[in-house]
Design an enzyme around this catalytic site. Sequence first.
Site, short mmCIF file in Angstrom:
data_model
loop_
_atom_site.label_atom_id
_atom_site.label_comp_id
_atom_site.label_asym_id
_atom_site.label_seq_id
_atom_site.Cartn_x
_atom_site.Cartn_y
_atom_site.Cartn_z
N GLY A 173 0.92 -1.24 0.16
CA GLY A 173 0.05 0.04 0.03
C GLY A 173 0.90 1.32 0.12
O GLY A 173 0.89 1.97 -0.69
N HIS A 174 1.67 1.50 1.00
CA HIS A 174 2.94 2.47 0.98
C HIS A 174 3.63 2.69 -0.35
O HIS A 174 3.84 3.65 -0.70
CB HIS A 174 3.92 2.26 2.09
CG HIS A 174 3.38 2.15 3.39
ND1 HIS A 174 3.48 1.27 4.15
CD2 HIS A 174 2.67 3.12 4.17
CE1 HIS A 174 2.80 1.39 5.45
NE2 HIS A 174 2.43 2.57 5.39
N LYS A 205 -7.57 3.90 2.68
CA LYS A 205 -7.74 3.24 3.84
C LYS A 205 -8.09 4.24 5.01
O LYS A 205 -8.87 3.57 5.79
CB LYS A 205 -6.54 2.15 3.98
CG LYS A 205 -7.08 0.91 4.75
CD LYS A 205 -5.92 0.19 5.68
CE LYS A 205 -6.02 1.00 7.01
NZ LYS A 205 -5.00 0.65 7.69
#
Length: 284
Positions: free
Chosen positions: A36-37, A151
């Site tokens: 995600g990062h 998120k």
Amino acid sequence: MIILKKVNDIKSYLSALTKTVSSIGFVPTMGALHSGHISLITKAKTENDLVVCSIFVNPTQFNDAKDFEKYPVTIEQDIYLLEKAGCSILFLPTVDEMYPNGIENLAHFDLGFIETILDGKYRPGHFQGVCQVVYRLLEIISPHKLYLGQKDFQQCMVLNKMAATTYPTLQIIICPTQREPDGLAMSSRNLRLVPEDRLLAVNIFLTLQFIKNNIKPGDLNNLKQNAIASLTAKGFKVDYVEICNADSLQLLNDWNGKTGIVILVAAFLNGVRLIDNLLIKEKE
Ligand code: PAF
């Protein structure tokens, strides 16, 4: 990739580049990096001359000391992933470097309603801490674009609000939630789940999908209560299952079938707090 740990060093490094670099993309993180990062770094790389990532586990945003102590740290792996993704600079400060005058008298941000609900309600002071650290990082790095993951839906809204008054030129880019193959939202906290809980954790995503598939105009309370009951029966300690207006985050008990909405869940599995959300665009 260059790793800088001192505020003065990164400031002078970046100011020496102002003639050649016209766009800095910034990805703030607390480390324990996952795909995600990395998707934020990749996106920032395509849209900027230079990408800065920060890794700093910010003590002022933890309302629970145990959660802070247990926050996963995987710095060697993080550096490897950032290098591989083509990040230009990693800023890796200490607490003293970030808050040279201590953490007691930091600025207070007027966040209004948005801080009183959902994570604002269940994690008192959390969003003040997030604003304090991001405000400080923006002051140090002076980026043109800030990359955040969907998120943390409420965090994105909070930082939008904070930046609108303190840093109006900043462009905030919100990127889609990255998921594991079973649908679990990627999160650094997933590393703290024991194997049985890792298998159970997917139920948060399944709950979001269940609501999305079953939502109808009218009263929403039954759907929310059923979702809470089902997660509780599976062993979750639920903070909230809410359905909100996607623009204002006003909590909805009733839906007109037209307003864009977001479903948000926060729940613990054996002390590990997980959050996730799903946006529902306008229904025809
Ligand atoms: O989302 C996070 O990891 C943190 O809240 C952030 C934005 C890096 C601030 O510490």
